[in-house]
Design a protein around this motif. Sequence first.
Motif, PDB file in Angstrom:
ATOM      1  N   ARG A   7      81.016  38.395  -2.402  1.00  0.00           N
ATOM      2  CA  ARG A   7      80.125  37.929  -3.464  1.00  0.00           C
ATOM      3  C   ARG A   7      79.476  36.589  -3.119  1.00  0.00           C
ATOM      4  O   ARG A   7      78.403  36.263  -3.621  1.00  0.00           O
ATOM      5  N   TRP A   8      80.121  35.823  -2.254  1.00  0.00           N
ATOM      6  CA  TRP A   8      79.557  34.534  -1.860  1.00  0.00           C
ATOM      7  C   TRP A   8      78.351  34.681  -0.942  1.00  0.00           C
ATOM      8  O   TRP A   8      77.610  33.724  -0.725  1.00  0.00           O
ATOM      9  N   VAL A   9      78.136  35.882  -0.397  1.00  0.00           N
ATOM     10  CA  VAL A   9      76.899  36.131   0.343  1.00  0.00           C
ATOM     11  C   VAL A   9      75.692  35.899  -0.565  1.00  0.00           C
ATOM     12  O   VAL A   9      74.639  35.422  -0.132  1.00  0.00           O
ATOM     13  N   PHE A  10      75.858  36.223  -1.839  1.00  0.00           N
ATOM     14  CA  PHE A  10      74.809  35.982  -2.825  1.00  0.00           C
ATOM     15  C   PHE A  10      74.953  34.614  -3.476  1.00  0.00           C
ATOM     16  O   PHE A  10      73.960  33.970  -3.819  1.00  0.00           O
TER      17      PHE A  10
ATOM     18  N   VAL B 114      73.035  40.729   3.922  1.00  0.00           N
ATOM     19  CA  VAL B 114      73.817  41.627   3.066  1.00  0.00           C
ATOM     20  C   VAL B 114      74.398  42.792   3.862  1.00  0.00           C
ATOM     21  O   VAL B 114      75.476  43.304   3.527  1.00  0.00           O
ATOM     22  N   THR B 115      73.724  43.204   4.921  1.00  0.00           N
ATOM     23  CA  THR B 115      74.222  44.347   5.690  1.00  0.00           C
ATOM     24  C   THR B 115      75.608  44.067   6.274  1.00  0.00           C
ATOM     25  O   THR B 115      76.400  44.987   6.440  1.00  0.00           O
ATOM     26  N   ILE B 116      75.900  42.810   6.575  1.00  0.00           N
ATOM     27  CA  ILE B 116      77.213  42.459   7.109  1.00  0.00           C
ATOM     28  C   ILE B 116      78.303  42.675   6.067  1.00  0.00           C
ATOM     29  O   ILE B 116      79.450  43.003   6.399  1.00  0.00           O
ATOM     30  N   ALA B 117      77.941  42.489   4.798  1.00  0.00           N
ATOM     31  CA  ALA B 117      78.926  42.599   3.726  1.00  0.00           C
ATOM     32  C   ALA B 117      79.094  44.015   3.194  1.00  0.00           C
ATOM     33  O   ALA B 117      79.960  44.251   2.344  1.00  0.00           O
ATOM     34  N   LEU B 118      78.307  44.966   3.676  1.00  0.00           N
ATOM     35  CA  LEU B 118      78.339  46.317   3.111  1.00  0.00           C
ATOM     36  C   LEU B 118      79.713  46.975   3.152  1.00  0.00           C
ATOM     37  O   LEU B 118      80.122  47.615   2.170  1.00  0.00           O
ATOM     38  N   PRO B 119      80.475  46.872   4.252  1.00  0.00           N
ATOM     39  CA  PRO B 119      81.811  47.495   4.229  1.00  0.00           C
ATOM     40  C   PRO B 119      82.711  46.941   3.128  1.00  0.00           C
ATOM     41  O   PRO B 119      83.447  47.694   2.480  1.00  0.00           O
ATOM     42  N   ARG B 120      82.660  45.628   2.911  1.00  0.00           N
ATOM     43  CA  ARG B 120      83.470  45.024   1.850  1.00  0.00           C
ATOM     44  C   ARG B 120      82.970  45.444   0.471  1.00  0.00           C
ATOM     45  O   ARG B 120      83.768  45.660  -0.447  1.00  0.00           O
TER      46      ARG B 120
ATOM     47  N   LEU C  49      75.102  52.204  -0.859  1.00  0.00           N
ATOM     48  CA  LEU C  49      74.882  51.096   0.068  1.00  0.00           C
ATOM     49  C   LEU C  49      73.451  51.070   0.586  1.00  0.00           C
ATOM     50  O   LEU C  49      72.865  50.004   0.769  1.00  0.00           O
ATOM     51  N   GLN C  50      72.883  52.263   0.802  1.00  0.00           N
ATOM     52  CA  GLN C  50      71.489  52.323   1.236  1.00  0.00           C
ATOM     53  C   GLN C  50      70.566  51.729   0.183  1.00  0.00           C
ATOM     54  O   GLN C  50      69.622  50.998   0.498  1.00  0.00           O
ATOM     55  N   TRP C  51      70.848  52.023  -1.096  1.00  0.00           N
ATOM     56  CA  TRP C  51      70.018  51.480  -2.159  1.00  0.00           C
ATOM     57  C   TRP C  51      70.247  49.988  -2.352  1.00  0.00           C
ATOM     58  O   TRP C  51      69.346  49.270  -2.793  1.00  0.00           O
ATOM     59  N   THR C  52      71.422  49.510  -2.013  1.00  0.00           N
ATOM     60  CA  THR C  52      71.677  48.072  -2.063  1.00  0.00           C
ATOM     61  C   THR C  52      70.749  47.329  -1.110  1.00  0.00           C
ATOM     62  O   THR C  52      70.271  46.235  -1.409  1.00  0.00           O
ATOM     63  N   VAL C  53      70.471  47.940   0.030  1.00  0.00           N
ATOM     64  CA  VAL C  53      69.557  47.345   1.005  1.00  0.00           C
ATOM     65  C   VAL C  53      68.106  47.689   0.670  1.00  0.00           C
ATOM     66  O   VAL C  53      67.233  46.812   0.613  1.00  0.00           O
ATOM     67  N   ASN C  54      67.832  48.965   0.437  1.00  0.00           N
ATOM     68  CA  ASN C  54      66.448  49.410   0.260  1.00  0.00           C
ATOM     69  C   ASN C  54      65.841  48.989  -1.074  1.00  0.00           C
ATOM     70  O   ASN C  54      64.624  48.797  -1.162  1.00  0.00           O
ATOM     71  N   GLY C  55      66.660  48.861  -2.111  1.00  0.00           N
ATOM     72  CA  GLY C  55      66.136  48.417  -3.398  1.00  0.00           C
ATOM     73  C   GLY C  55      65.484  47.053  -3.290  1.00  0.00           C
ATOM     74  O   GLY C  55      64.422  46.784  -3.873  1.00  0.00           O
ATOM     75  N   TYR C  56      66.108  46.186  -2.506  1.00  0.00           N
ATOM     76  CA  TYR C  56      65.546  44.856  -2.263  1.00  0.00           C
ATOM     77  C   TYR C  56      64.286  44.935  -1.412  1.00  0.00           C
ATOM     78  O   TYR C  56      63.251  44.342  -1.749  1.00  0.00           O
TER      79      TYR C  56
ATOM     80  N   ALA D  43      67.500  35.049  12.374  1.00  0.00           N
ATOM     81  CA  ALA D  43      68.423  35.328  13.475  1.00  0.00           C
ATOM     82  C   ALA D  43      69.838  34.856  13.160  1.00  0.00           C
ATOM     83  O   ALA D  43      70.819  35.461  13.600  1.00  0.00           O
ATOM     84  N   ALA D  44      69.934  33.767  12.406  1.00  0.00           N
ATOM     85  CA  ALA D  44      71.253  33.225  12.073  1.00  0.00           C
ATOM     86  C   ALA D  44      71.923  33.976  10.930  1.00  0.00           C
ATOM     87  O   ALA D  44      73.140  33.843  10.735  1.00  0.00           O
ATOM     88  N   ALA D  45      71.150  34.757  10.180  1.00  0.00           N
ATOM     89  CA  ALA D  45      71.683  35.417   8.992  1.00  0.00           C
ATOM     90  C   ALA D  45      72.906  36.295   9.263  1.00  0.00           C
ATOM     91  O   ALA D  45      73.891  36.219   8.528  1.00  0.00           O
ATOM     92  N   PRO D  46      72.900  37.148  10.293  1.00  0.00           N
ATOM     93  CA  PRO D  46      74.102  37.968  10.530  1.00  0.00           C
ATOM     94  C   PRO D  46      75.346  37.136  10.819  1.00  0.00           C
ATOM     95  O   PRO D  46      76.447  37.482  10.372  1.00  0.00           O
ATOM     96  N   PHE D  47      75.180  36.040  11.542  1.00  0.00           N
ATOM     97  CA  PHE D  47      76.322  35.175  11.827  1.00  0.00           C
ATOM     98  C   PHE D  47      76.819  34.501  10.544  1.00  0.00           C
ATOM     99  O   PHE D  47      78.027  34.393  10.312  1.00  0.00           O
ATOM    100  N   LEU D  48      75.868  34.057   9.716  1.00  0.00           N
ATOM    101  CA  LEU D  48      76.237  33.450   8.452  1.00  0.00           C
ATOM    102  C   LEU D  48      76.955  34.451   7.563  1.00  0.00           C
ATOM    103  O   LEU D  48      77.990  34.137   6.964  1.00  0.00           O
ATOM    104  N   GLY D  49      76.406  35.665   7.475  1.00  0.00           N
ATOM    105  CA  GLY D  49      77.037  36.693   6.653  1.00  0.00           C
ATOM    106  C   GLY D  49      78.435  37.037   7.130  1.00  0.00           C
ATOM    107  O   GLY D  49      79.358  37.183   6.332  1.00  0.00           O
ATOM    108  N   GLY D  50      78.598  37.160   8.447  1.00  0.00           N
ATOM    109  CA  GLY D  50      79.919  37.454   8.983  1.00  0.00           C
ATOM    110  C   GLY D  50      80.914  36.367   8.684  1.00  0.00           C
ATOM    111  O   GLY D  50      82.080  36.643   8.337  1.00  0.00           O
ATOM    112  N   TRP D  51      80.492  35.114   8.803  1.00  0.00           N
ATOM    113  CA  TRP D  51      81.396  33.995   8.519  1.00  0.00           C
ATOM    114  C   TRP D  51      81.795  33.967   7.054  1.00  0.00           C
ATOM    115  O   TRP D  51      82.972  33.784   6.719  1.00  0.00           O
ATOM    116  N   VAL D  52      80.815  34.162   6.149  1.00  0.00           N
ATOM    117  CA  VAL D  52      81.103  34.127   4.706  1.00  0.00           C
ATOM    118  C   VAL D  52      82.079  35.239   4.336  1.00  0.00           C
ATOM    119  O   VAL D  52      83.037  35.024   3.587  1.00  0.00           O
TER     120      VAL D  52
END
Length: 201
Positions: free
Chosen positions: A168-171, A33-39, A51-58, A152-161
């Motif tokens: 929204r497709w990250v979720f 999700v951190t990759i998608a935060l700017p969008r 944005l901090q709560w989007t990460v920290n709430g989880y 480890a693959a998550a940031p690459f996956l998030g960036g590609w999505v």
Amino acid sequence: MTGTVAYRSAAGRWVLLATVLGSALAFIDATVVTIALPRIAEDLDATTADLQWTVNGYALTLAAFLLLGGALGDRLGRRRVFLVGVVWFAVASVACALAPTVGVLVAARVLQGVGGALLTPGSLAILQSTFAGDDRGRAIGAWSGLGGLAGAAAPFLGGWVVQVADWRWVFGINVPLAALVVAVALRHVPESADPGAQARV
């Protein structure tokens, strides 16, 4: 069937697949999700605090309810609580994907953390109860290693999505993965519980 499944058997591979994919849902969402935060900030007009709560709430609910998730699995059935966590996580992921405001997104992320806390200890407990002896060590090692690869693959996956689709497709990608986990677990994962667990949580 508890403790009698061989690691190198077809049954063992199915159990490992269900537990690895299930826990990977929680591991991947912790970072992707951190990759998608700017969008997200651009689309929902979110502040830095939002944005901090989007990460920290989880992260907070995931950490806070881990012990409860494990205790419920010991008492009510590890596969049952694991499946509840997977479905809970998928429903919360849909809520994240459809969130019209950042407040709804944060609330859905909090619920996602609860689902992750139910499924994560269950995945490891299923391995411990399904395999025995050296096979248990091999299964847990594979679970840890494959989970690390997923993280480890998550940031690459998030960036590609984010590049090829909407944030929204990250979720949204969690839903078919969760459906696969449920289908495999219902068919191939044996139920187990701790008969010595206290009645009260």
